[in-house]
Design an enzyme around this catalytic site. Structure first.
Site, PDB file in Angstrom:
ATOM      1  N   TRP A   9       0.855  -1.198   0.000  1.00  0.00           N
ATOM      2  CA  TRP A   9       0.000   0.000   0.000  1.00  0.00           C
ATOM      3  C   TRP A   9       0.885   1.241   0.000  1.00  0.00           C
ATOM      4  O   TRP A   9       1.887   1.289   0.724  1.00  0.00           O
ATOM      5  CB  TRP A   9      -0.885   0.019   1.257  1.00  0.00           C
ATOM      6  CG  TRP A   9      -2.307  -0.420   1.040  1.00  0.00           C
ATOM      7  CD1 TRP A   9      -2.751  -1.702   0.923  1.00  0.00           C
ATOM      8  CD2 TRP A   9      -3.470   0.431   0.959  1.00  0.00           C
ATOM      9  NE1 TRP A   9      -4.108  -1.713   0.774  1.00  0.00           N
ATOM     10  CE2 TRP A   9      -4.583  -0.417   0.787  1.00  0.00           C
ATOM     11  CE3 TRP A   9      -3.677   1.805   1.019  1.00  0.00           C
ATOM     12  CZ2 TRP A   9      -5.886   0.063   0.672  1.00  0.00           C
ATOM     13  CZ3 TRP A   9      -4.978   2.292   0.913  1.00  0.00           C
ATOM     14  CH2 TRP A   9      -6.064   1.423   0.728  1.00  0.00           C
ATOM     15  N   SER A  19      -0.267  -2.525   5.503  1.00  0.00           N
ATOM     16  CA  SER A  19       0.454  -2.375   6.775  1.00  0.00           C
ATOM     17  C   SER A  19      -0.047  -3.328   7.850  1.00  0.00           C
ATOM     18  O   SER A  19       0.732  -3.761   8.704  1.00  0.00           O
ATOM     19  CB  SER A  19       0.343  -0.928   7.259  1.00  0.00           C
ATOM     20  OG  SER A  19       1.107  -0.095   6.419  1.00  0.00           O
ATOM     21  N   PHE A  20      -1.343  -3.642   7.802  1.00  0.00           N
ATOM     22  CA  PHE A  20      -1.858  -4.536   8.847  1.00  0.00           C
ATOM     23  C   PHE A  20      -1.161  -5.896   8.799  1.00  0.00           C
ATOM     24  O   PHE A  20      -0.967  -6.537   9.837  1.00  0.00           O
ATOM     25  CB  PHE A  20      -3.383  -4.704   8.714  1.00  0.00           C
ATOM     26  CG  PHE A  20      -4.007  -5.251   9.966  1.00  0.00           C
ATOM     27  CD1 PHE A  20      -4.139  -4.452  11.092  1.00  0.00           C
ATOM     28  CD2 PHE A  20      -4.437  -6.565  10.030  1.00  0.00           C
ATOM     29  CE1 PHE A  20      -4.683  -4.963  12.262  1.00  0.00           C
ATOM     30  CE2 PHE A  20      -4.986  -7.082  11.188  1.00  0.00           C
ATOM     31  CZ  PHE A  20      -5.112  -6.279  12.314  1.00  0.00           C
ATOM     32  N   GLU A  21      -0.752  -6.302   7.591  1.00  0.00           N
ATOM     33  CA  GLU A  21      -0.088  -7.607   7.427  1.00  0.00           C
ATOM     34  C   GLU A  21       1.379  -7.570   7.868  1.00  0.00           C
ATOM     35  O   GLU A  21       2.052  -8.608   7.888  1.00  0.00           O
ATOM     36  CB  GLU A  21      -0.181  -8.061   5.964  1.00  0.00           C
ATOM     37  CG  GLU A  21      -1.549  -8.562   5.552  1.00  0.00           C
ATOM     38  CD  GLU A  21      -2.579  -7.456   5.425  1.00  0.00           C
ATOM     39  OE1 GLU A  21      -2.275  -6.422   4.793  1.00  0.00           O
ATOM     40  OE2 GLU A  21      -3.679  -7.607   5.976  1.00  0.00           O
ATOM     41  N   VAL A  35       0.655   4.542   6.296  1.00  0.00           N
ATOM     42  CA  VAL A  35      -0.798   4.672   6.410  1.00  0.00           C
ATOM     43  C   VAL A  35      -1.132   6.155   6.324  1.00  0.00           C
ATOM     44  O   VAL A  35      -0.557   6.977   7.054  1.00  0.00           O
ATOM     45  CB  VAL A  35      -1.335   4.078   7.736  1.00  0.00           C
ATOM     46  CG1 VAL A  35      -2.858   3.995   7.685  1.00  0.00           C
ATOM     47  CG2 VAL A  35      -0.744   2.709   7.997  1.00  0.00           C
ATOM     48  N   THR A  84     -12.494   7.895   6.748  1.00  0.00           N
ATOM     49  CA  THR A  84     -13.107   7.000   7.741  1.00  0.00           C
ATOM     50  C   THR A  84     -12.077   6.657   8.818  1.00  0.00           C
ATOM     51  O   THR A  84     -10.879   6.905   8.631  1.00  0.00           O
ATOM     52  CB  THR A  84     -13.596   5.708   7.063  1.00  0.00           C
ATOM     53  OG1 THR A  84     -12.470   5.044   6.480  1.00  0.00           O
ATOM     54  CG2 THR A  84     -14.633   6.021   5.988  1.00  0.00           C
ATOM     55  N   HIS A  99     -10.543   4.161   9.596  1.00  0.00           N
ATOM     56  CA  HIS A  99      -9.633   3.030   9.370  1.00  0.00           C
ATOM     57  C   HIS A  99      -8.204   3.363   9.789  1.00  0.00           C
ATOM     58  O   HIS A  99      -7.479   2.515  10.293  1.00  0.00           O
ATOM     59  CB  HIS A  99      -9.633   2.624   7.884  1.00  0.00           C
ATOM     60  CG  HIS A  99      -8.885   3.567   7.005  1.00  0.00           C
ATOM     61  ND1 HIS A  99      -9.475   4.685   6.452  1.00  0.00           N
ATOM     62  CD2 HIS A  99      -7.596   3.591   6.615  1.00  0.00           C
ATOM     63  CE1 HIS A  99      -8.565   5.343   5.751  1.00  0.00           C
ATOM     64  NE2 HIS A  99      -7.422   4.711   5.832  1.00  0.00           N
ATOM     65  N   TYR A 126      10.335  -0.407  14.070  1.00  0.00           N
ATOM     66  CA  TYR A 126       9.021   0.104  13.654  1.00  0.00           C
ATOM     67  C   TYR A 126       9.175   1.233  12.639  1.00  0.00           C
ATOM     68  O   TYR A 126       9.512   2.364  12.995  1.00  0.00           O
ATOM     69  CB  TYR A 126       8.315   0.587  14.922  1.00  0.00           C
ATOM     70  CG  TYR A 126       6.968   1.213  14.766  1.00  0.00           C
ATOM     71  CD1 TYR A 126       5.816   0.437  14.779  1.00  0.00           C
ATOM     72  CD2 TYR A 126       6.835   2.599  14.673  1.00  0.00           C
ATOM     73  CE1 TYR A 126       4.565   1.027  14.684  1.00  0.00           C
ATOM     74  CE2 TYR A 126       5.589   3.191  14.581  1.00  0.00           C
ATOM     75  CZ  TYR A 126       4.466   2.397  14.589  1.00  0.00           C
ATOM     76  OH  TYR A 126       3.234   2.981  14.509  1.00  0.00           O
ATOM     77  N   ARG A 178       8.987  12.461   4.544  1.00  0.00           N
ATOM     78  CA  ARG A 178       9.682  11.547   5.466  1.00  0.00           C
ATOM     79  C   ARG A 178      10.261  10.314   4.791  1.00  0.00           C
ATOM     80  O   ARG A 178      10.705   9.389   5.458  1.00  0.00           O
ATOM     81  CB  ARG A 178       8.692  11.139   6.577  1.00  0.00           C
ATOM     82  CG  ARG A 178       8.400  12.302   7.506  1.00  0.00           C
ATOM     83  CD  ARG A 178       7.118  12.128   8.294  1.00  0.00           C
ATOM     84  NE  ARG A 178       6.932  13.248   9.238  1.00  0.00           N
ATOM     85  CZ  ARG A 178       6.464  14.455   8.895  1.00  0.00           C
ATOM     86  NH1 ARG A 178       6.115  14.715   7.645  1.00  0.00           N
ATOM     87  NH2 ARG A 178       6.357  15.409   9.802  1.00  0.00           N
TER      88      ARG A 178
HETATM   89  N1  RBF Z   1      -2.773  -0.210   4.256  1.00  0.00           N
HETATM   90  C1  RBF Z   1      -1.715   0.620   4.277  1.00  0.00           C
HETATM   91  O1  RBF Z   1      -0.579   0.154   4.379  1.00  0.00           O
HETATM   92  N2  RBF Z   1      -1.888   1.978   4.193  1.00  0.00           N
HETATM   93  C2  RBF Z   1      -3.109   2.549   4.109  1.00  0.00           C
HETATM   94  O2  RBF Z   1      -3.190   3.794   4.017  1.00  0.00           O
HETATM   95  C3  RBF Z   1      -4.245   1.693   4.090  1.00  0.00           C
HETATM   96  N3  RBF Z   1      -5.497   2.210   4.014  1.00  0.00           N
HETATM   97  C4  RBF Z   1      -6.568   1.361   4.075  1.00  0.00           C
HETATM   98  C5  RBF Z   1      -7.861   1.879   4.073  1.00  0.00           C
HETATM   99  C6  RBF Z   1      -8.970   1.038   4.193  1.00  0.00           C
HETATM  100  C7  RBF Z   1     -10.333   1.630   4.220  1.00  0.00           C
HETATM  101  C8  RBF Z   1      -8.758  -0.362   4.289  1.00  0.00           C
HETATM  102  C9  RBF Z   1      -9.932  -1.301   4.444  1.00  0.00           C
HETATM  103  C10 RBF Z   1      -7.495  -0.887   4.261  1.00  0.00           C
HETATM  104  C11 RBF Z   1      -6.378  -0.047   4.155  1.00  0.00           C
HETATM  105  N4  RBF Z   1      -5.084  -0.564   4.145  1.00  0.00           N
HETATM  106  C12 RBF Z   1      -4.018   0.284   4.165  1.00  0.00           C
HETATM  107  C13 RBF Z   1      -4.860  -2.015   4.036  1.00  0.00           C
HETATM  108  C14 RBF Z   1      -4.685  -2.726   5.372  1.00  0.00           C
HETATM  109  O3  RBF Z   1      -3.417  -2.426   5.941  1.00  0.00           O
HETATM  110  C15 RBF Z   1      -4.779  -4.256   5.152  1.00  0.00           C
HETATM  111  O4  RBF Z   1      -3.883  -4.628   4.127  1.00  0.00           O
HETATM  112  C16 RBF Z   1      -6.173  -4.716   4.769  1.00  0.00           C
HETATM  113  O5  RBF Z   1      -7.131  -4.222   5.662  1.00  0.00           O
HETATM  114  C17 RBF Z   1      -6.253  -6.246   4.731  1.00  0.00           C
HETATM  115  O6  RBF Z   1      -5.972  -6.808   6.001  1.00  0.00           O
END
Ligand code: RBF
Length: 158
Positions: free
Chosen positions: A31, A65-67, A90, A95, A97, A122, A136
């Site tokens: 992302w 990033s969540f992964e 991110v 929203t 999120h 981190y 950055r």
């Molecule tokens: N992942 C990022 O690394 N950066 C983001 O800005 C980002 N924005 C997201 C916005 C939304 C609404 C959603 C649902 C996911 C986003 N994700 C982003 C992806 C997130 O980190 C992850 O890959 C997914 O939610 C699948 O687990």
């Protein structure tokens, strides 16, 4: 925290341990790839500048990033690394999120740091807009990827 007055991207080279015998894992999110690619470039160049061999820097990508939490955990379990770096970006949207992802990744990486044998560095940019992220990852506030590499070397030596 780095500011224009304390920009860790300009550091005293003599204080950094030699990394030639160290092995690093880097997990990078896809992302906002323009940002995370620049963070990755900075991290790899800085590790190599301090002696790390290219074959001892292993890079894995994850979708978002969540992964990064899962990716870092797998690297800790299976990699044999001296330190693992996570890199993500991110950017705040309309929203909530942003808050959930940032808090989730931060808590996940913090927890891993207390349960793992090795440090996890981190490198998550959490910005209000794209420009703040660009500033950055090679812009006016340096490159946080460089700083993560220095932190990884220091913590591997800890
Ligand atoms: N992942 C990022 O690394 N950066 C983001 O800005 C980002 N924005 C997201 C916005 C939304 C609404 C959603 C649902 C996911 C986003 N994700 C982003 C992806 C997130 O980190 C992850 O890959 C997914 O939610 C699948 O687990």
């Amino acid at each position: 925290m780095a500011t224009s007055l304390h920009n860790l991207s300009q550091y005293d080279i003599t204080t950094i341990p030699d990394a030639s015998n160290m092995c690093f894992g880097i997990v990078v999110a896809e992302w906002n790839e323009e940002i995370t690619g620049a963070l990755l470039d900075g991290a790899v160049k800085t590790l190599e500048k301090h002696g790390a061999l290219p074959e001892n820097i292993h890079i894995k990508t994850v979708p978002g990033s969540f992964e990064l939490i899962y990716g870092a955990h797998q690297m800790v379990l299976h990699g044999g690394y001296d330190a693992v770096i996570i890199l993500g970006s991110v950017i705040r949207g309309e929203t909530p999120h942003f808050d959930y992802i940032c808090q989730g990744v931060t808590a996940g990486i913090a927890r891993l740091n207390t349960t793992s044998e090795i440090p996890i560095i981190y490198g998550l940019l959490t910005t209000n807009d794209l420009q703040q992220a660009l500033d950055r990852c090679g812009g006016k506030y340096g490159n946080k990827g460089d700083e993560c590499a220095i932190d990884a070397i220091k913590m591997a030596k800890f």
